[in-house]
Design an enzyme around this catalytic site. Structure first.
Site, PDB file in Angstrom:
ATOM      1  N   HIS A  60       0.732  -5.950  -3.146  1.00 29.08           N
ATOM      2  CA  HIS A  60       0.852  -6.795  -1.965  1.00 29.08           C
ATOM      3  C   HIS A  60      -0.308  -6.487  -1.032  1.00 29.08           C
ATOM      4  O   HIS A  60      -1.081  -5.552  -1.256  1.00 29.08           O
ATOM      5  CB  HIS A  60       2.204  -6.602  -1.267  1.00 29.08           C
ATOM      6  CG  HIS A  60       2.438  -5.234  -0.737  1.00 29.08           C
ATOM      7  ND1 HIS A  60       2.566  -4.123  -1.549  1.00 29.08           N
ATOM      8  CD2 HIS A  60       2.573  -4.773   0.540  1.00 29.08           C
ATOM      9  CE1 HIS A  60       2.781  -3.054  -0.808  1.00 29.08           C
ATOM     10  NE2 HIS A  60       2.777  -3.415   0.462  1.00 29.08           N
ATOM     11  N   HIS A  62      -0.596  -5.431   2.130  1.00 32.59           N
ATOM     12  CA  HIS A  62      -0.599  -4.453   3.213  1.00 32.59           C
ATOM     13  C   HIS A  62      -1.764  -3.495   3.014  1.00 32.59           C
ATOM     14  O   HIS A  62      -2.097  -3.114   1.889  1.00 32.59           O
ATOM     15  CB  HIS A  62       0.722  -3.697   3.256  1.00 32.59           C
ATOM     16  CG  HIS A  62       1.816  -4.469   3.936  1.00 32.59           C
ATOM     17  ND1 HIS A  62       3.154  -4.175   3.779  1.00 32.59           N
ATOM     18  CD2 HIS A  62       1.762  -5.538   4.784  1.00 32.59           C
ATOM     19  CE1 HIS A  62       3.890  -5.025   4.501  1.00 32.59           C
ATOM     20  NE2 HIS A  62       3.062  -5.859   5.104  1.00 32.59           N
ATOM     21  N   ASP A  64      -2.456  -0.353   3.290  1.00 37.91           N
ATOM     22  CA  ASP A  64      -2.415   0.924   2.569  1.00 37.91           C
ATOM     23  C   ASP A  64      -2.378   0.744   1.060  1.00 37.91           C
ATOM     24  O   ASP A  64      -2.441   1.725   0.317  1.00 37.91           O
ATOM     25  CB  ASP A  64      -1.243   1.784   3.049  1.00 37.91           C
ATOM     26  CG  ASP A  64       0.113   1.125   2.875  1.00 37.91           C
ATOM     27  OD1 ASP A  64       0.191  -0.110   3.017  1.00 37.91           O
ATOM     28  OD2 ASP A  64       1.111   1.831   2.610  1.00 37.91           O
ATOM     29  N   HIS A  65      -2.307  -0.506   0.613  1.00 31.03           N
ATOM     30  CA  HIS A  65      -2.344  -0.803  -0.820  1.00 31.03           C
ATOM     31  C   HIS A  65      -3.590  -1.617  -1.208  1.00 31.03           C
ATOM     32  O   HIS A  65      -3.809  -1.845  -2.396  1.00 31.03           O
ATOM     33  CB  HIS A  65      -1.103  -1.592  -1.237  1.00 31.03           C
ATOM     34  CG  HIS A  65       0.167  -0.826  -1.098  1.00 31.03           C
ATOM     35  ND1 HIS A  65       0.869  -0.323  -2.171  1.00 31.03           N
ATOM     36  CD2 HIS A  65       0.864  -0.454   0.002  1.00 31.03           C
ATOM     37  CE1 HIS A  65       1.950   0.312  -1.739  1.00 31.03           C
ATOM     38  NE2 HIS A  65       1.960   0.244  -0.425  1.00 31.03           N
ATOM     39  N   HIS A 160      10.198  -6.910  -0.773  1.00 28.78           N
ATOM     40  CA  HIS A 160       9.521  -6.274   0.356  1.00 28.78           C
ATOM     41  C   HIS A 160       9.517  -7.249   1.538  1.00 28.78           C
ATOM     42  O   HIS A 160      10.079  -8.350   1.446  1.00 28.78           O
ATOM     43  CB  HIS A 160       8.105  -5.874  -0.050  1.00 28.78           C
ATOM     44  CG  HIS A 160       7.427  -4.943   0.897  1.00 28.78           C
ATOM     45  ND1 HIS A 160       8.068  -3.901   1.515  1.00 28.78           N
ATOM     46  CD2 HIS A 160       6.133  -4.904   1.341  1.00 28.78           C
ATOM     47  CE1 HIS A 160       7.217  -3.252   2.289  1.00 28.78           C
ATOM     48  NE2 HIS A 160       6.033  -3.848   2.199  1.00 28.78           N
ATOM     49  N   ASP A 231       5.651  -1.699  -2.898  1.00 20.72           N
ATOM     50  CA  ASP A 231       6.736  -1.371  -1.998  1.00 20.72           C
ATOM     51  C   ASP A 231       7.922  -2.307  -2.256  1.00 20.72           C
ATOM     52  O   ASP A 231       7.732  -3.499  -2.457  1.00 20.72           O
ATOM     53  CB  ASP A 231       6.312  -1.540  -0.554  1.00 20.72           C
ATOM     54  CG  ASP A 231       5.234  -0.565  -0.125  1.00 20.72           C
ATOM     55  OD1 ASP A 231       4.840   0.284  -0.933  1.00 20.72           O
ATOM     56  OD2 ASP A 231       4.740  -0.663   1.007  1.00 20.72           O
ATOM     57  N   HIS A 289       4.785   7.300  -2.564  1.00 17.86           N
ATOM     58  CA  HIS A 289       4.811   6.521  -1.326  1.00 17.86           C
ATOM     59  C   HIS A 289       5.725   7.171  -0.283  1.00 17.86           C
ATOM     60  O   HIS A 289       6.685   6.587   0.192  1.00 17.86           O
ATOM     61  CB  HIS A 289       5.258   5.079  -1.620  1.00 17.86           C
ATOM     62  CG  HIS A 289       4.894   4.101  -0.536  1.00 17.86           C
ATOM     63  ND1 HIS A 289       5.754   3.788   0.484  1.00 17.86           N
ATOM     64  CD2 HIS A 289       3.777   3.372  -0.345  1.00 17.86           C
ATOM     65  CE1 HIS A 289       5.183   2.885   1.274  1.00 17.86           C
ATOM     66  NE2 HIS A 289       3.971   2.634   0.792  1.00 17.86           N
TER      67      HIS A 289
END
Length: 322
Positions: A60, A62, A64-65, A160, A231, A289
Site C-alpha cells: 500500500h 503509506h 513507511d512501505h 487496512h 498492514d 511491523h
C-alpha cells in the site's frame, strides 16, 4: 528460499529497526516486498545484489512501505542496470513515479514494467489478478499477479485503512529425489544424462534403450510457500493467503491491550496474528511491523506464542531459512 527482513518497524525507523521491507531470496534472484525509506541501504547491509532483484511488490502507499522506492529505482539506473524489473502494487504508483520523472527527481534507464492491481483507492473489496489454474486457489479468490518458471505470486486485498494487498509466493512442485543406484542399474552413464533425468527428461542410452525419468525419480516434492500480510486487521483474506504456508509473515503492531487502537488504525495485535496463523494452518509465523513504543518486543512474542508456538520475531537483517 530464505527470508531477510530489511525493515521491521512500524511508522518510522528506530536505531535498531528500519521501516517495512522484506527480501525473499531464491537461487539466482530475489523478490522485494515493500520498500520503506532506507531500504536500499539495508539491501547493501544484507549483501543482496540489486542486479538480481527480479520484482518489487508494494502492499500500500503509506510512506513507511513506499518512500524508499524512488531512491532504489534511481540507484539501479546509476549502477547501469540493464535487466528488466517488474513493479506490482496498488493504484497510484504510476502517477507518483511519472510525477517524479517529470520533475527530474527519478531517472530510470532500464525496462520497468509497472502493474497496478485492481481496486478502488478508498476500498478494499475488489479481487485482483486473473484467476489461477489451481482450483483451491481459485475457490479462495486468490489472483495470480506474477509468474516465473519456478514460482507464482498471488495477491489479494487485505483490511487496512486504505487499499492494501497481501501476497503469497508459491514455488512450483520440484522433481522427486534422484535414485543414483537405480540410474546406474539401468546403465545410465554418469554425466549430462543424470542432469537430464533429474530435470524430468527421458534419455536414450548408448545401447538404444530409453531410461525414463519416472524410473529414477521419487514422488514430486511440493515447493515452499510464503505469505506476506502487512498492514492489515485480522481478516479472511490473510487466512487464505497463508493457507498451509511454510511461513506466514504477519504484522504485529500492538499487544492485545491495545486491540481497540489496532482496530482503529487498521493493524493487528500479536495475538491476532497468531490466530491467523493457527486458522490458516501455517507452519511458522514471523512477526514484524512493531510499534516504536516497544523497545523490547518480547511481550509481543510471548503473547503470540500462547496461541501459536512456532512464532519468531523478525529482526532487521537476520536471515530465516524456509
Amino acid at each position: 528460499m530464505k527470508v531477510i527482513p530489511l525493515g521491521t518497524s512500524s511508522g518510522k525507523p528506530t536505531l535498531k529497526r528500519n521501516v517495512s521491507a522484506t527480501a525473499v531470496v531464491r537461487e539466482g534472484e530475489w523478490l522485494l516486498f515493500d520498500c520503506g525509506e532506507g531500504t536500499q541501504t539495508q539491501i547493501q547491509r544484507a549483501g543482496l545484489s540489486p542486479n538480481r532483484l527480479a520484482a518489487i511488490f508494494i502492499t500500500h502507499l503509506h510512506g513507511d512501505h513506499f518512500n524508499g522506492l524512488a531512491g532504489l529505482l534511481s540507484t539501479m539506473a546509476l549502477d547501469r542496470r540493464e535487466r528488466g524489473l517488474t513493479l506490482i502494487g496498488p493504484p497510484g504508483m504510476r502517477e507518483y513515479l511519472d510525477t517524479l520523472a517529470r520533475l527530474k527527481i527519478l531517472f530510470v534507464n532500464y525496462p520497468l514494467e509497472v502493474r497496478e492491481l485492481g481496486g478502488r483507492s478508498r476500498g478494499t473489496s475488489e479481487e485482483v489478478g486473473r484467476e489461477p489454474a489451481d482450483p483451491r486457489a481459485r475457490e479462495s479468490g486468490l489472483g495470480v499477479v506474477h509468474e516465473a518458471p519456478e514460482y507464482v505470486v498471488y495477491a489479494r486485498p487485505i483490511d487496512h485503512r486504505i487499499f492494501a494487498l497481501g501476497y503469497r509466493v508459491e514455488e512450483r512442485p520440484r522433481p522427486g529425489r534422484f535414485d543414483l543406484e537405480r540410474a546406474r542399474a539401468l546403465g545410465v552413464p554418469e554425466g549430462p544424462m543424470f542432469g537430464l533425468l533429474q530435470s524430468g527428461n527421458d534419455v536414450e542410452l548408448p545401447d538404444g534403450s530409453v531410461a525414463h525419468s519416472s524410473d529414477v525419480l521419487g514422488p514430486a516434492r511440493p515447493g515452499k510457500v510464503i505469505a506476506y500480510c502487512t498492514d492489515t486487521r485480522p481478516c479472511a483474506a490473510a487466512i487464505e493467503l497463508a493457507r498451509d504456508a511454510d511461513l506466514l509473515i504477519h504484522e504485529a503492531t500492538y499487544t492485545e491491550d491495545l486491540s481497540a487502537e489496532a482496530r482503529e488504525f487498521g493493524h493487528s495485535t500479536a495475538a491476532q496474528a497468531a490466530r491467523v496463523a493457527a486458522e490458516s494452518g501455517a507452519r511458522r509465523l514471523l512477526l514484524t511491523h512493531f510499534s516504536t513504543r516497544y523497545a523490547d518486543v518480547t511481550p509481543l512474542l510471548e503473547e503470540a506464542a500462547v496461541t501459536f508456538r512456532e512464532t519468531t520475531i523478525a529482526n532487521d537483517l537476520v536471515e530465516l531459512e524456509v
